[in-house]
Motif scaffolding. Sequence first.
Motif, PDB file in Angstrom:
ATOM      1  N   ASN A 139     -15.487  88.301  47.592  1.00  0.00           N
ATOM      2  CA  ASN A 139     -14.682  87.201  46.666  1.00  0.00           C
ATOM      3  C   ASN A 139     -14.592  88.028  45.152  1.00  0.00           C
ATOM      4  N   ILE A 140     -13.557  87.714  44.644  1.00  0.00           N
ATOM      5  CA  ILE A 140     -13.464  88.398  43.222  1.00  0.00           C
ATOM      6  C   ILE A 140     -13.250  87.235  42.364  1.00  0.00           C
ATOM      7  N   VAL A 141     -14.154  87.601  41.156  1.00  0.00           N
ATOM      8  CA  VAL A 141     -13.770  86.778  39.957  1.00  0.00           C
ATOM      9  C   VAL A 141     -13.256  87.497  38.624  1.00  0.00           C
ATOM     10  N   GLU A 142     -12.560  86.961  37.999  1.00  0.00           N
ATOM     11  CA  GLU A 142     -11.842  87.769  36.890  1.00  0.00           C
ATOM     12  C   GLU A 142     -11.894  86.892  35.636  1.00  0.00           C
ATOM     13  N   ARG A 143     -12.428  87.237  34.667  1.00  0.00           N
ATOM     14  CA  ARG A 143     -12.572  86.285  33.566  1.00  0.00           C
ATOM     15  C   ARG A 143     -12.784  87.324  32.228  1.00  0.00           C
ATOM     16  N   GLU A 144     -11.880  86.955  31.168  1.00  0.00           N
ATOM     17  CA  GLU A 144     -11.933  87.551  29.716  1.00  0.00           C
ATOM     18  C   GLU A 144     -12.015  89.193  30.029  1.00  0.00           C
ATOM     19  N   GLY A 145     -11.162  89.678  30.953  1.00  0.00           N
ATOM     20  CA  GLY A 145     -10.863  91.241  31.260  1.00  0.00           C
ATOM     21  C   GLY A 145     -11.939  91.671  31.899  1.00  0.00           C
ATOM     22  N   ILE A 146     -12.879  90.866  32.517  1.00  0.00           N
ATOM     23  CA  ILE A 146     -14.056  91.438  33.439  1.00  0.00           C
ATOM     24  C   ILE A 146     -13.845  90.935  34.680  1.00  0.00           C
ATOM     25  N   SER A 147     -13.943  91.835  35.883  1.00  0.00           N
ATOM     26  CA  SER A 147     -13.771  91.812  37.188  1.00  0.00           C
ATOM     27  C   SER A 147     -15.199  91.858  37.725  1.00  0.00           C
ATOM     28  N   TYR A 148     -15.442  91.111  38.695  1.00  0.00           N
ATOM     29  CA  TYR A 148     -16.604  91.022  39.508  1.00  0.00           C
ATOM     30  C   TYR A 148     -16.390  90.654  40.950  1.00  0.00           C
ATOM     31  N   LEU A 149     -16.951  91.677  41.734  1.00  0.00           N
ATOM     32  CA  LEU A 149     -16.868  91.693  43.120  1.00  0.00           C
ATOM     33  C   LEU A 149     -18.066  91.532  43.930  1.00  0.00           C
ATOM     34  N   HIS A 150     -18.285  90.408  44.975  1.00  0.00           N
ATOM     35  CA  HIS A 150     -19.466  90.071  45.628  1.00  0.00           C
ATOM     36  C   HIS A 150     -18.974  89.669  46.972  1.00  0.00           C
ATOM     37  N   PRO A 151     -20.104  89.818  47.792  1.00  0.00           N
ATOM     38  CA  PRO A 151     -19.485  89.537  49.242  1.00  0.00           C
ATOM     39  C   PRO A 151     -19.752  87.799  49.363  1.00  0.00           C
ATOM     40  N   ALA A 152     -18.807  87.464  50.245  1.00  0.00           N
ATOM     41  CA  ALA A 152     -18.586  85.936  50.570  1.00  0.00           C
ATOM     42  C   ALA A 152     -18.167  85.776  52.023  1.00  0.00           C
ATOM     43  N   LYS A 153     -18.728  85.061  52.683  1.00  0.00           N
ATOM     44  CA  LYS A 153     -18.294  84.527  54.216  1.00  0.00           C
ATOM     45  C   LYS A 153     -18.433  83.019  54.110  1.00  0.00           C
ATOM     46  N   PHE A 154     -17.231  82.413  54.387  1.00  0.00           N
ATOM     47  CA  PHE A 154     -17.024  81.058  54.371  1.00  0.00           C
ATOM     48  C   PHE A 154     -15.595  80.868  54.987  1.00  0.00           C
ATOM     49  N   ILE A 155     -15.541  79.529  55.605  1.00  0.00           N
ATOM     50  CA  ILE A 155     -14.520  79.037  56.270  1.00  0.00           C
ATOM     51  C   ILE A 155     -13.893  77.695  55.718  1.00  0.00           C
ATOM     52  N   LEU A 156     -13.044  77.449  55.119  1.00  0.00           N
ATOM     53  CA  LEU A 156     -12.507  76.278  54.461  1.00  0.00           C
ATOM     54  C   LEU A 156     -11.905  75.455  55.665  1.00  0.00           C
ATOM     55  N   ILE A 157     -12.467  74.375  55.790  1.00  0.00           N
ATOM     56  CA  ILE A 157     -11.654  73.271  56.881  1.00  0.00           C
ATOM     57  C   ILE A 157     -11.496  71.940  56.135  1.00  0.00           C
ATOM     58  N   GLY A 158     -10.189  71.833  56.099  1.00  0.00           N
ATOM     59  CA  GLY A 158      -9.509  70.753  55.216  1.00  0.00           C
ATOM     60  C   GLY A 158      -8.840  69.527  56.230  1.00  0.00           C
ATOM     61  N   THR A 159      -9.142  68.373  56.094  1.00  0.00           N
ATOM     62  CA  THR A 159      -8.544  67.158  56.552  1.00  0.00           C
ATOM     63  C   THR A 159      -7.574  66.491  55.886  1.00  0.00           C
ATOM     64  N   MET A 160      -6.483  65.941  56.466  1.00  0.00           N
ATOM     65  CA  MET A 160      -5.500  64.930  55.487  1.00  0.00           C
ATOM     66  C   MET A 160      -4.821  64.132  56.668  1.00  0.00           C
ATOM     67  N   ASN A 161      -4.326  63.023  56.113  1.00  0.00           N
ATOM     68  CA  ASN A 161      -3.587  62.015  56.815  1.00  0.00           C
ATOM     69  C   ASN A 161      -2.166  62.298  56.263  1.00  0.00           C
ATOM     70  N   PRO A 162      -1.138  62.634  57.127  1.00  0.00           N
ATOM     71  CA  PRO A 162       0.343  63.022  56.783  1.00  0.00           C
ATOM     72  C   PRO A 162       0.923  61.727  56.257  1.00  0.00           C
ATOM     73  N   GLU A 163       0.287  60.510  56.625  1.00  0.00           N
ATOM     74  CA  GLU A 163       0.973  59.305  56.069  1.00  0.00           C
ATOM     75  C   GLU A 163       0.858  58.949  54.479  1.00  0.00           C
ATOM     76  N   GLU A 164      -0.248  59.802  54.228  1.00  0.00           N
ATOM     77  CA  GLU A 164      -0.514  59.632  52.590  1.00  0.00           C
ATOM     78  C   GLU A 164       0.244  60.644  51.651  1.00  0.00           C
ATOM     79  N   GLY A 165       1.182  61.423  52.351  1.00  0.00           N
ATOM     80  CA  GLY A 165       2.008  62.517  51.545  1.00  0.00           C
ATOM     81  C   GLY A 165       1.562  63.652  52.208  1.00  0.00           C
ATOM     82  N   GLU A 166       2.620  64.597  52.168  1.00  0.00           N
ATOM     83  CA  GLU A 166       2.462  65.982  52.545  1.00  0.00           C
ATOM     84  C   GLU A 166       2.105  67.067  51.586  1.00  0.00           C
ATOM     85  N   LEU A 167       1.555  68.115  52.098  1.00  0.00           N
ATOM     86  CA  LEU A 167       1.362  69.168  50.997  1.00  0.00           C
ATOM     87  C   LEU A 167       2.581  70.082  51.042  1.00  0.00           C
ATOM     88  N   ARG A 168       2.692  70.503  49.730  1.00  0.00           N
ATOM     89  CA  ARG A 168       3.731  71.403  49.432  1.00  0.00           C
ATOM     90  C   ARG A 168       3.821  72.786  50.730  1.00  0.00           C
TER      91      ARG A 168
END
Length: 506
Positions: free
Chosen positions: A1-30
Amino acid sequence: NIVEREGISYLHPAKFILIGTMNPEEGELRPQLLDRFGMCIQIEGINNIDERVELIKLRESFDRDPAKFIMSYQKRQNELSQRIIQARRRFSKVKISDKIIYLCSKLAKEAFVAGHRADIIMRKVALAIASWEGRDEVIKEDVYQAAELVLFHRKREYTPPSSPPKPQEKEDSGEESPRDERELEKEKKRQEDRNQQQVESKEERSGEEKNKDESENNISVTLMNDTIFHIGDSFKVKRIQAERDWILRKGSGRRSRTRTPSKAGKYIMSKMQKETNDLALDATLRAAAPHQIKRKRKNVAIAIEKSDIREKVRERKVGNFIVFVVDASGSMGAGKRMIEAKGAILSLLLDAYQKRDKIAMIAFRGDHAEVLLPPTNSIDLAHKLLEELPTGGKTPLCHGISLGYQLIQSYFQKDPYIYPLFILISDGKANVSQYGGNPFVEAMEVAEEIRNDSRVNAVVVDVEKSGLISFGLADQLANRMGAKYFKIEDLKADTLVEILRKDLLV
């Protein structure tokens, strides 16, 4: 993962999986946000009664003794875990041939996806499926299974139009497919509806038009014989080398570089003016450093005064707002000009989707102009509207230019930070007045209004063929509008988009 703030960049290892749920009847994503999800599955309720009863019993069993219920499935869980571990170890050894990779891109292209993320993810998923099944090489079945997961949320209804069949081919076939019969039936019905509307309109005005000359009657007949040209083949647009825009704008996109008042953009330089409260620490320290010998420092390493404060100047990319004003009168039917125009518009729309642009299209013909395509980046909607755009009738040029400029002005009220581009495709001839005066003079007056608006960039594409007789009206209109001017020859193939990208879309 890369974090950039105030002209400073920091790189650190990260392993994750994003799982999302949604109901299409409530509106679709862009679409651009939905595309960032690698895979998608659709969960449906169970309809089989026996399975529903079994589900109830399993739930009751869990409620009575959760620990015992979990332990009853522990063996299966362990087996799945071991299989996943083995598949991960085998993954790097799985091979995939160029033929299979070609199949991935072919399926993505047939689904009319935007960008290349689908091709890349489909290849990775196919490798994972092969590894899961214990194979050392990817086969076609793995790709088809991966396509169901990768293309489910990316697939679009529109497919690139094919060239119209030759008359000889139709005769040789002896019969038409059911799809062709349905399309012919729909086209026949649309033609009958248009003819009926023209007949009714003609009957209503017959009492008032008895004294009109024969030329106007001939024009009325022409209106009843409108032609709907198919959309020309779309093509990939070359990368735009965008120039920087130093006007302060908000918004997002991937095309034009511009200064932004927000703190979300890239820090490029500093300034002394205090406007955004966005401190440029490095520049402030450099400004204060030469004066430290003369300044009194009380328990501080460096003394900073108000005159040393510097703020950050940031830039980011934003999208453009492109408005096409298309001449759909009878002259556009000559030489397949409308086919080429539709193909170029659709190609720019595909590119605009990737660059997060907004596009609108206005067509003028007969005695009025209409907003055929409101501001959007929907490829499906654009294709349907472009496909049904008829060609024929008079040329209300002033109506089209006025409506296009009004659309830009109204959108400025909604978003004052847009970067509009006005594109007129016409021969410059006008034979319908909007205010009762000379039609061409009225069009020139509206063109001058656009010229005086520094926020709007414009271009005129002249569809008039070069020959012995050439009026050059579109050239005059471009000069009055302060627009870039191009001949109809530049409309062919890739040249229109290439011209717009190199000279206009910044």
